[in-house]
Write a protein that holds these residues in place. Structure first.
Motif, PDB file in Angstrom:
ATOM      1  N   TYR A   1      54.522  20.339  16.848  1.00 11.40           N
ATOM      2  CA  TYR A   1      55.248  21.410  17.537  1.00 11.40           C
ATOM      3  C   TYR A   1      56.713  21.565  17.153  1.00 11.40           C
ATOM      4  CZ  TYR A   1      51.172  22.018  20.451  1.00 11.40           C
ATOM      5  OH  TYR A   1      49.904  22.288  20.882  1.00 11.40           O
TER       6      TYR A   1
ATOM      7  N   ASP B   1      63.293  24.105  18.736  1.00  6.69           N
ATOM      8  CA  ASP B   1      62.863  22.762  18.351  1.00  6.69           C
ATOM      9  C   ASP B   1      62.812  21.844  19.570  1.00  6.69           C
ATOM     10  OD1 ASP B   1      62.164  20.933  16.191  1.00  6.69           O
ATOM     11  OD2 ASP B   1      64.067  19.947  16.641  1.00  6.69           O
TER      12      ASP B   1
ATOM     13  N   TYR C   1      57.345  20.052  24.592  1.00 13.82           N
ATOM     14  CA  TYR C   1      55.934  20.398  24.819  1.00 13.82           C
ATOM     15  C   TYR C   1      55.023  19.405  24.100  1.00 13.82           C
ATOM     16  CZ  TYR C   1      51.594  23.053  24.957  1.00 13.82           C
ATOM     17  OH  TYR C   1      50.288  23.429  25.159  1.00 13.82           O
ATOM     18  N   GLY C   2      55.360  19.076  22.846  1.00 13.80           N
ATOM     19  CA  GLY C   2      54.565  18.116  22.071  1.00 13.80           C
ATOM     20  C   GLY C   2      54.481  16.760  22.754  1.00 13.80           C
ATOM     21  N   SER C   3      55.597  16.295  23.310  1.00 14.72           N
ATOM     22  CA  SER C   3      55.586  14.992  23.996  1.00 14.72           C
ATOM     23  C   SER C   3      54.714  15.052  25.238  1.00 14.72           C
ATOM     24  CB  SER C   3      57.009  14.588  24.384  1.00 14.72           C
ATOM     25  OG  SER C   3      57.772  14.354  23.230  1.00 14.72           O
TER      26      SER C   3
ATOM     27  N   TRP D   1      59.891  22.942  21.932  1.00  9.46           N
ATOM     28  CA  TRP D   1      58.549  22.664  21.430  1.00  9.46           C
ATOM     29  C   TRP D   1      58.283  21.176  21.258  1.00  9.46           C
ATOM     30  CZ3 TRP D   1      54.629  25.649  22.017  1.00  9.46           C
ATOM     31  CH2 TRP D   1      54.822  27.029  22.116  1.00  9.46           C
ATOM     32  N   ARG D   2      59.333  20.416  20.956  1.00  6.44           N
ATOM     33  CA  ARG D   2      59.112  18.963  20.905  1.00  6.44           C
ATOM     34  C   ARG D   2      58.842  18.410  22.301  1.00  6.44           C
ATOM     35  NH1 ARG D   2      61.722  15.792  16.220  1.00  6.44           N
ATOM     36  NH2 ARG D   2      62.037  17.388  14.656  1.00  6.44           N
TER      37      ARG D   2
ATOM     38  N   ASP E   1      51.011   5.716  22.718  1.00  4.15           N
ATOM     39  CA  ASP E   1      52.059   6.652  23.127  1.00  4.15           C
ATOM     40  C   ASP E   1      52.943   7.017  21.938  1.00  4.15           C
ATOM     41  OD1 ASP E   1      53.368   8.069  25.320  1.00  4.15           O
ATOM     42  OD2 ASP E   1      55.038   6.699  24.974  1.00  4.15           O
TER      43      ASP E   1
ATOM     44  N   MET F   1      54.373   7.877  30.521  1.00  3.59           N
ATOM     45  CA  MET F   1      55.530   8.722  30.786  1.00  3.59           C
ATOM     46  C   MET F   1      56.119   8.441  32.165  1.00  3.59           C
ATOM     47  SD  MET F   1      55.311  12.690  29.710  1.00  3.59           S
ATOM     48  CE  MET F   1      54.767  12.292  28.036  1.00  3.59           C
TER      49      MET F   1
ATOM     50  N   ARG G   1      52.317  17.153  25.825  1.00  6.46           N
ATOM     51  CA  ARG G   1      50.932  17.475  25.458  1.00  6.46           C
ATOM     52  C   ARG G   1      50.192  16.263  24.899  1.00  6.46           C
ATOM     53  NH1 ARG G   1      48.079  21.995  23.167  1.00  6.46           N
ATOM     54  NH2 ARG G   1      45.929  21.411  23.647  1.00  6.46           N
ATOM     55  N   TYR G   2      50.947  15.319  24.305  1.00  6.42           N
ATOM     56  CA  TYR G   2      50.274  14.212  23.618  1.00  6.42           C
ATOM     57  C   TYR G   2      50.687  12.813  24.074  1.00  6.42           C
ATOM     58  CZ  TYR G   2      48.250  17.638  20.527  1.00  6.42           C
ATOM     59  OH  TYR G   2      47.527  18.690  20.037  1.00  6.42           O
ATOM     60  N   GLY G   3      51.746  12.695  24.875  1.00  3.91           N
ATOM     61  CA  GLY G   3      52.205  11.371  25.301  1.00  3.91           C
ATOM     62  C   GLY G   3      51.121  10.613  26.049  1.00  3.91           C
ATOM     63  N   ARG G   4      51.202   9.294  25.997  1.00  4.22           N
ATOM     64  CA  ARG G   4      50.202   8.450  26.647  1.00  4.22           C
ATOM     65  C   ARG G   4      50.783   7.592  27.765  1.00  4.22           C
ATOM     66  NH1 ARG G   4      47.324  11.586  24.070  1.00  4.22           N
ATOM     67  NH2 ARG G   4      45.321  11.018  23.135  1.00  4.22           N
TER      68      ARG G   4
ATOM     69  N   GLU H   1      61.225  11.325  33.051  1.00  3.13           N
ATOM     70  CA  GLU H   1      61.060  11.966  31.740  1.00  3.13           C
ATOM     71  C   GLU H   1      60.265  13.271  31.869  1.00  3.13           C
ATOM     72  OE1 GLU H   1      58.924   9.851  28.702  1.00  3.13           O
ATOM     73  OE2 GLU H   1      59.662  11.231  27.155  1.00  3.13           O
TER      74      GLU H   1
ATOM     75  N   GLY I   1      52.734  14.856  18.399  1.00  2.00           N
ATOM     76  CA  GLY I   1      53.268  15.984  19.166  1.00  2.00           C
ATOM     77  C   GLY I   1      54.510  16.582  18.519  1.00  2.00           C
TER      78      GLY I   1
END
Lengths: 370, 370
Positions: free
Chosen positions: A287, B276, B282-284, B279-280, A276, B291, B286-289, B295, A283
């Protein structure tokens, strides 16, 4: 025209030692060996008159450039260098803060400069603390190779220049702490698992007890960022270069072993949390729209760990290493072709990071179309 | 077999009111009108004997299912529903916590249940606080439409059931605060700019001063999450339904206007910071493992703002709305086909979010291959 004056050169390439290759490069980023030398017949730098300093610089420069010490070799004189170029060279680890100070108003003493090859594997600072400071850099855990490179450079220079040397003492240097071998060997090592598992203080304490020094990413007095540590030998008197290199090698191997064990434990006990953390870092880098330098270094630390742990789909180490250098302030300014304040740099830094990660993704990523 | 028993149904679709369509849907997520009704000839729920409660439920259920109040209509009895199904219905806003309490050991009183249509636009709870609680839901800022839907459902039910009504008072309800129209109209509104610019307290205070109630995403007593607020009318006596709906509509339009002005100011003064943040987030996602539910709601708030501000490359509102519902605990458990503890849910939640965002990206994103 020497390639150093090509404004694109420094912002599109990094030194070969940052290619992320070599043994154990998932833990040891690079190895460096630095030699301090002074030329017979000239006073030490502190007492060197301007005229003599210039004369020495010219002599040394000619030798260095003619010898192609590291492929095509160029010379950058500090008197001519702009503030951005000076900072650029520091960000590439080619010169020290002493040779290229932050404050542009500090007059640069004459005859100071640096020669380095196109791969940036060998670099020689002239008229820094000593007449010559030669450094050899290798990617990954290749300390013996870095020492061999430095020795070869030293020998080549020694053919044209006579170094100050005393039979009983060894090489004579401006500062007594360098007398003897004049050598400092160091490794840049990434220890995120020891930091995350809170074992780092204990490990670093034991490193210092065996006489090695520990510093941050940017040398003496710099903070530890991105879990990157520099370990280096301290003593230059009473041990041969070989012994010093072997001792640092041994300790590094031990720490590398601790780090790898800590990584195994983390993978076993906290794989989800680590994944994570790594992927969220990716991420943010992928981004984000505004990013401080220190944040990039810290997020890259997570990426580096992810690559080391074998997480598929992350950018290669070479990209991560590039980002560490190319996102520094002077590199961004060189790229933009003008001075930039921090907020503007943060935006351009995020742009650059995104572009590099998108390229890496399209070349090697799982969703790649390259 | 009624479709409700298809285990996939609830985890692949959400109600039509979450499609992210309708006027001003970049600020107003949805509108809801709820009517409280009691059936003549039966005591109020609190005094209703079990036998009578069952009889009433059967009568009402038959009417609802036969009338196809919202396309194909199904009935879920609370006595038969598993704990996961109860929570699932709550997560979809089809039943209240009162009808489907958290604690599975709380015995469910007989004759309680809910009927709803395949679009989940209309739903009727039976034997909650009142005999009937009918709700109509519309996507976006369509309060008049939600009221029209509720009124139509009310009329259709009124053809088969006689409601408790007093000439002087209006509809009679278990709780005096509902007597009169028995109506509560509410809007679910997203106010990130008012929150970020710290104007929200002032705005909400003025809302309460005109007699409206403010609640969080999950109704009475719930925290405000993801900058989502529920505004609703409080008075049911002395105003017609039409007047109440118009008053809420007017206030909502005013707040919508404040929010849009705050967004304009943010875009003008802090576009980089907002981009910022968006998009961050979105990054979290899009890639979080791993959650937590809260959140996801908060990160989705940033995405929703980004879509509203016209940032290209973000998922559509329909995807964001879906995530709010499909990532809730019971939905994840229904999807997995078993009970899940929080750490396991967090991983599956992150997996689900990634899958949805990847699909949205491949369908509509700039790097899409769809």
């Amino acid at each position: 025209m020497p390639y150093s004056l090509d404004p694109k050169r420094f912002v599109q390439h990094v030194g070969a030692w940052l290619q992320g290759a070599g043994p154990d490069s998932d833990v040891v980023v690079s190895c460096r060996v630095r030699l301090a030398r002074n030329v017979e017949g000239y006073p030490f730098v502190l007492r060197l008159e301007d005229e003599k300093a210039r004369e020495l610089a010219t002599r040394v420069r000619d030798v260095l450039v003619e010898q192609h010490i590291d492929g095509e070799t160029i010379w950058v004189g500090m008197e001519e260098a702009t503030p951005i170029v000076k900072l650029l060279l520091r960000e590439r680890y080619l010169v020290s803060r002493d040779l290229a100070p932050n404050d542009p108003r500090l007059a640069t003493r004459p005859g100071r400069g640096v020669a380095f090859g196109e791969n940036e594997t060998l670099a020689v600072m002239v008229n820094e603390e000593d007449h010559l400071r030669l450094q050899a850099l290798c990617s990954g855990f290749q300390l013996a190779e870095a020492w061999a490179l430095a020795e070869r450079g030293d020998d080549e220079l020694g053919e044209s220049l006579e170094f100050a040397f005393a039979e009983e003492m060894g090489y004579l240097t401006a500062c007594p702490t360098n007398v003897g071998t004049g050598m400092r060997a160091s490794v840049l090592i990434h220890l995120p698992a020891l930091v995350l598992t809170k074992q780092i203080d204990k490990v670093l304490k034991s490193v210092m007890q065996v006489g090695l020094a520990v510093r941050g990413l940017y040398g003496e007095g710099s903070d530890v960022m991105g879990n990157l540590f520099q370990l280096s030998n301290q003593t230059t008197l009473g041990h041969s270069e070989q012994e010093s290199v072997e001792s640092l090698d041994r300790v590094t191997r031990q720490i590398l072993d601790y780090e790898e064990r800590a990584r195994d434990v983390m993978l076993r006990d906290a794989k989800t949390q680590i994944a994570d953390k790594v992927w969220r870092a990716y991420g943010s880098l992928r981004y984000g729209r505004s990013m401080a330098s220190q944040e990039v270094i810290n997020l890259c630390s997570a990426l580096r760990l992810g690559v080391a742990l074998g997480f598929a789909g992350l950018p290669p180490l070479s990209t991560i290493n590039q980002l560490l250098v190319l996102t520094q302030p002077a590199h961004l300014m060189r790229n933009a072709g003008r001075a930039l304040e921090a907020p503007e740099r943060n935006v351009l830094r995020a742009d650059l990071v995104r572009a590099h990660l998108e390229r890496a993704n399209s070349e090697t990523g799982p969703g790649g179309r390259g």
